[in-house]
Scaffold this motif. Structure first.
Motif, PDB file in Angstrom:
ATOM      1  N   ALA A 137       0.824  -1.207   0.000  1.00 30.28           N
ATOM      2  CA  ALA A 137       0.000   0.000   0.000  1.00 30.28           C
ATOM      3  C   ALA A 137       0.857   1.255   0.000  1.00 30.28           C
ATOM      4  O   ALA A 137       0.492   2.274  -0.604  1.00 30.28           O
ATOM      5  CB  ALA A 137      -0.936  -0.002   1.208  1.00 30.28           C
ATOM      6  N   ALA A 138       2.016   1.191   0.668  1.00 23.15           N
ATOM      7  CA  ALA A 138       2.921   2.339   0.678  1.00 23.15           C
ATOM      8  C   ALA A 138       3.480   2.596  -0.713  1.00 23.15           C
ATOM      9  O   ALA A 138       3.488   3.737  -1.199  1.00 23.15           O
ATOM     10  CB  ALA A 138       4.053   2.108   1.674  1.00 23.15           C
ATOM     11  N   ALA A 139       3.949   1.536  -1.371  1.00 23.69           N
ATOM     12  CA  ALA A 139       4.488   1.695  -2.728  1.00 23.69           C
ATOM     13  C   ALA A 139       3.417   2.209  -3.684  1.00 23.69           C
ATOM     14  O   ALA A 139       3.674   3.076  -4.533  1.00 23.69           O
ATOM     15  CB  ALA A 139       5.049   0.364  -3.227  1.00 23.69           C
ATOM     16  N   GLN A 140       2.199   1.689  -3.540  1.00 25.00           N
ATOM     17  CA  GLN A 140       1.108   2.107  -4.418  1.00 25.00           C
ATOM     18  C   GLN A 140       0.721   3.563  -4.177  1.00 25.00           C
ATOM     19  O   GLN A 140       0.463   4.316  -5.123  1.00 25.00           O
ATOM     20  CB  GLN A 140      -0.104   1.189  -4.218  1.00 25.00           C
ATOM     21  CG  GLN A 140      -1.244   1.414  -5.192  1.00 25.00           C
ATOM     22  CD  GLN A 140      -0.923   0.958  -6.609  1.00 25.00           C
ATOM     23  OE1 GLN A 140       0.174   0.482  -6.877  1.00 25.00           O
ATOM     24  NE2 GLN A 140      -1.871   1.115  -7.508  1.00 25.00           N
ATOM     25  N   ALA A 141       0.691   3.976  -2.919  1.00 22.68           N
ATOM     26  CA  ALA A 141       0.367   5.372  -2.602  1.00 22.68           C
ATOM     27  C   ALA A 141       1.407   6.316  -3.193  1.00 22.68           C
ATOM     28  O   ALA A 141       1.071   7.374  -3.741  1.00 22.68           O
ATOM     29  CB  ALA A 141       0.281   5.554  -1.092  1.00 22.68           C
ATOM     30  N   ALA A 142       2.673   5.944  -3.085  1.00 26.80           N
ATOM     31  CA  ALA A 142       3.739   6.785  -3.633  1.00 26.80           C
ATOM     32  C   ALA A 142       3.586   6.938  -5.142  1.00 26.80           C
ATOM     33  O   ALA A 142       3.721   8.042  -5.690  1.00 26.80           O
ATOM     34  CB  ALA A 142       5.101   6.189  -3.296  1.00 26.80           C
ATOM     35  N   HIS A 186      12.744   6.284  -3.552  1.00 23.14           N
ATOM     36  CA  HIS A 186      13.274   5.762  -2.293  1.00 23.14           C
ATOM     37  C   HIS A 186      13.313   4.239  -2.320  1.00 23.14           C
ATOM     38  O   HIS A 186      12.411   3.577  -2.842  1.00 23.14           O
ATOM     39  CB  HIS A 186      12.418   6.248  -1.113  1.00 23.14           C
ATOM     40  CG  HIS A 186      13.082   6.057   0.206  1.00 23.14           C
ATOM     41  ND1 HIS A 186      13.075   4.855   0.887  1.00 23.14           N
ATOM     42  CD2 HIS A 186      13.784   6.924   0.988  1.00 23.14           C
ATOM     43  CE1 HIS A 186      13.740   4.984   2.010  1.00 23.14           C
ATOM     44  NE2 HIS A 186      14.187   6.228   2.103  1.00 23.14           N
ATOM     45  N   ALA A 187      14.366   3.672  -1.715  1.00 20.36           N
ATOM     46  CA  ALA A 187      14.556   2.220  -1.728  1.00 20.36           C
ATOM     47  C   ALA A 187      13.394   1.468  -1.095  1.00 20.36           C
ATOM     48  O   ALA A 187      13.098   0.327  -1.479  1.00 20.36           O
ATOM     49  CB  ALA A 187      15.861   1.862  -1.009  1.00 20.36           C
ATOM     50  N   PHE A 188      12.713   2.081  -0.131  1.00 26.71           N
ATOM     51  CA  PHE A 188      11.583   1.431   0.541  1.00 26.71           C
ATOM     52  C   PHE A 188      10.317   1.440  -0.312  1.00 26.71           C
ATOM     53  O   PHE A 188       9.324   0.813   0.046  1.00 26.71           O
ATOM     54  CB  PHE A 188      11.276   2.124   1.869  1.00 26.71           C
ATOM     55  CG  PHE A 188      12.241   1.778   2.978  1.00 26.71           C
ATOM     56  CD1 PHE A 188      13.233   0.835   2.810  1.00 26.71           C
ATOM     57  CD2 PHE A 188      12.144   2.418   4.207  1.00 26.71           C
ATOM     58  CE1 PHE A 188      14.114   0.526   3.842  1.00 26.71           C
ATOM     59  CE2 PHE A 188      13.005   2.107   5.244  1.00 26.71           C
ATOM     60  CZ  PHE A 188      14.005   1.165   5.049  1.00 26.71           C
ATOM     61  N   LEU A 189      10.353   2.172  -1.437  1.00 27.61           N
ATOM     62  CA  LEU A 189       9.140   2.358  -2.226  1.00 27.61           C
ATOM     63  C   LEU A 189       9.334   1.995  -3.697  1.00 27.61           C
ATOM     64  O   LEU A 189       8.484   2.300  -4.524  1.00 27.61           O
ATOM     65  CB  LEU A 189       8.677   3.816  -2.116  1.00 27.61           C
ATOM     66  CG  LEU A 189       8.361   4.299  -0.696  1.00 27.61           C
ATOM     67  CD1 LEU A 189       8.164   5.810  -0.683  1.00 27.61           C
ATOM     68  CD2 LEU A 189       7.142   3.599  -0.132  1.00 27.61           C
ATOM     69  N   ASN A 190      10.423   1.313  -4.022  1.00 27.82           N
ATOM     70  CA  ASN A 190      10.698   1.032  -5.422  1.00 27.82           C
ATOM     71  C   ASN A 190       9.944  -0.208  -5.919  1.00 27.82           C
ATOM     72  O   ASN A 190       9.160  -0.821  -5.189  1.00 27.82           O
ATOM     73  CB  ASN A 190      12.211   0.907  -5.664  1.00 27.82           C
ATOM     74  CG  ASN A 190      12.826  -0.268  -4.910  1.00 27.82           C
ATOM     75  OD1 ASN A 190      12.180  -1.271  -4.627  1.00 27.82           O
ATOM     76  ND2 ASN A 190      14.100  -0.142  -4.581  1.00 27.82           N
ATOM     77  N   GLU A 191      10.207  -0.598  -7.161  1.00 26.95           N
ATOM     78  CA  GLU A 191       9.460  -1.672  -7.816  1.00 26.95           C
ATOM     79  C   GLU A 191       9.582  -3.013  -7.110  1.00 26.95           C
ATOM     80  O   GLU A 191       8.706  -3.873  -7.232  1.00 26.95           O
ATOM     81  CB  GLU A 191       9.933  -1.806  -9.271  1.00 26.95           C
ATOM     82  CG  GLU A 191       9.429  -0.715 -10.192  1.00 26.95           C
ATOM     83  CD  GLU A 191       7.917  -0.781 -10.413  1.00 26.95           C
ATOM     84  OE1 GLU A 191       7.415  -1.849 -10.784  1.00 26.95           O
ATOM     85  OE2 GLU A 191       7.256   0.241 -10.192  1.00 26.95           O
ATOM     86  N   SER A 192      10.679  -3.213  -6.371  1.00 27.73           N
ATOM     87  CA  SER A 192      10.866  -4.498  -5.687  1.00 27.73           C
ATOM     88  C   SER A 192       9.784  -4.755  -4.646  1.00 27.73           C
ATOM     89  O   SER A 192       9.544  -5.905  -4.259  1.00 27.73           O
ATOM     90  CB  SER A 192      12.251  -4.562  -5.039  1.00 27.73           C
ATOM     91  OG  SER A 192      12.353  -3.650  -3.960  1.00 27.73           O
ATOM     92  N   MET A 193       9.112  -3.694  -4.181  1.00 30.73           N
ATOM     93  CA  MET A 193       8.049  -3.877  -3.198  1.00 30.73           C
ATOM     94  C   MET A 193       6.887  -4.681  -3.781  1.00 30.73           C
ATOM     95  O   MET A 193       6.230  -5.448  -3.073  1.00 30.73           O
ATOM     96  CB  MET A 193       7.538  -2.519  -2.707  1.00 30.73           C
ATOM     97  CG  MET A 193       8.579  -1.686  -1.953  1.00 30.73           C
ATOM     98  SD  MET A 193       9.312  -2.521  -0.529  1.00 30.73           S
ATOM     99  CE  MET A 193      10.929  -2.976  -1.192  1.00 30.73           C
ATOM    100  N   TYR A 194       6.648  -4.533  -5.070  1.00 32.58           N
ATOM    101  CA  TYR A 194       5.591  -5.313  -5.720  1.00 32.58           C
ATOM    102  C   TYR A 194       5.998  -6.783  -5.822  1.00 32.58           C
ATOM    103  O   TYR A 194       5.172  -7.685  -5.634  1.00 32.58           O
ATOM    104  CB  TYR A 194       5.295  -4.743  -7.112  1.00 32.58           C
ATOM    105  CG  TYR A 194       4.651  -3.381  -7.060  1.00 32.58           C
ATOM    106  CD1 TYR A 194       3.277  -3.247  -6.918  1.00 32.58           C
ATOM    107  CD2 TYR A 194       5.419  -2.227  -7.142  1.00 32.58           C
ATOM    108  CE1 TYR A 194       2.678  -1.996  -6.866  1.00 32.58           C
ATOM    109  CE2 TYR A 194       4.833  -0.969  -7.079  1.00 32.58           C
ATOM    110  CZ  TYR A 194       3.459  -0.862  -6.943  1.00 32.58           C
ATOM    111  OH  TYR A 194       2.870   0.381  -6.874  1.00 32.58           O
TER     112      TYR A 194
END
Length: 376
Positions: free
Chosen positions: A308-313, A351-359
């Motif tokens: 949800a964080a990655a998607q919000a960003a 940001h590393a915490f929000l990049n594509e790898s989160m998916y």
């Protein structure tokens, strides 16, 4: 709380946001949020929100804090980003109880900034560590009361964070970037400073004080407090388009509000932003409710927080891009609000915490496959 006190708090809150808006050009020019503004953020409760209640903290829920940062970010993304590190009290709770008592001896409003990476080796000595090294991305360091740097290896192979006083740290002012200029995310340098063991902790380690917020997944929260900045920036961008929509263009074309493609684009951006925001807070509430019931936050819930964080960003950045495209040539000039919103929103997504790898991590958890290291 009486209605009169609520009104007083709201008036104070609105006054600070008005000041943030009035000074955002100053923050960008100076490339940091000045200390006097940090004092105003302290008055808003940013830095006491998650300080342990037994040490004077407010006991705010994650939803309350995230919405606070979202509002500040709507006024200015850099100020929101710096304020987001009020969440640091969640992982500072891994410090020993006696250390926390010293840390908050003068009150609960302690501003923390950290240059945690790259993790630097430190010399183990009797009772602590001799710290040397250079660390990057220390957002808000020029206004911080304490600073943290990543050293050595703690329990379970996780790096330690060493907590230092500002006078023990040299700030290398090299924050030369396109967006989020006001965050002052400079490098930190430390030379031969002794840090006692009791002033080190594992980020995400076991808290020494058991309060509900200390049970919240700290690494996922670190991603959330940054992602929510883009929800605020996106709201500001769409509000800007609403203001522009009633004006006539220089070419004599119909007002923006009278053009079908503008109305359609704004509606789509609004729908996507609100959907991402709803998912973001739904995941937050789910994890928080589990904690209040005395249950552990599950791996799936933690995964949803990160997703949800990655998607919000990303949806926040997408909404800003839509607004920028609709604004036409007026948005290309220095000083136009949409210039700043666009630059700031794109930095958040990097940001590393929000990049594509989160998916990838979230998909792995959903399908029962081992996720990337550190995802949950």
């Amino acid at each position: 709380m009486t209605s009169q006190l609520k009104n007083q708090n709201k008036n104070r809150f609105d006054q600070v946001l008005t000041e943030v808006r009035a000074r955002r050009d100053e923050f960008e020019k100076k490339r940091h949020v000045p200390k006097d503004m940090i004092v105003q953020l302290k008055k808003m409760g940013v830095y006491r929100a998650h300080t342990p209640q037994c040490l004077g903290g407010d006991g705010s829920s994650p939803m309350e804090f995230l919405k606070l940062i979202e509002s500040i970010s709507e006024a200015d993304g850099s100020a929101g980003w710096v304020a987001s590190f009020g969440s640091a009290a969640v992982y500072l709770a891994a410090l020993p109880g006696e250390t926390l008592a010293k840390l908050y001896a003068n009150g609960p409003d302690v501003a923390f900034a950290g240059g945690l990476f790259p993790v630097q080796p430190a010399e183990r000595v009797n009772g602590g560590w001799i710290v040397n090294g250079l660390w990057k991305f220390a957002s808000g360091c020029k206004g911080a009361d304490i600073l943290g740097v990543g050293i050595g290896t703690g329990e379970g192979g996780k790096p330690l964070t060493a907590v230092l006083r500002p006078e023990d740290v040299e700030i290398i002012e090299n924050w030369e970037v396109i967006g989020m200029r006001g965050t002052g995310s400079h490098d930190l340098r430390v030379k031969d400073v002794f840090v006692p063991d009791e002033w080190t902790f594992v980020r995400g380690g076991t808290p020494s004080i058991e309060e509900p917020i200390s049970q919240y997944p700290s690494i996922a929260y670190a991603a959330q407090v940054l992602a929510v900045v883009n929800l605020g920036v996106a709201r500001a961008a769409l509000n800007e388009i609403s203001l522009m929509a009633g004006r006539s263009g220089i070419t004599g074309a119909p007002k923006m509000a009278d053009r079908a493609y503008v109305r359609i684009s704004v509606a789509k951006a609004e729908a996507k932003l609100r959907s991402a925001r709803a998912f973001f807070y739904e995941a937050t509430e789910s994890a928080w409710e589990s904690i209040l019931k005395g249950e552990d936050v599950s791996a799936d819930q933690t995964s949803m927080l990160r997703l949800a964080a990655a998607q919000a960003a990303r949806e926040g950045a997408s909404a800003v891009q839509s607004a920028y495209l609709l604004a036409g040539t007026s948005a290309i000039y220095d000083g136009h609000p949409l210039q700043r919103y666009l630059r700031d929103a794109m930095v958040v997504t990097q940001h590393a915490f929000l990049n594509e790898s989160m998916y990838d991590g979230a998909g792995s958890v959903h399908l029962g496959v081992q996720p990337i290291k550190g995802f949950i």
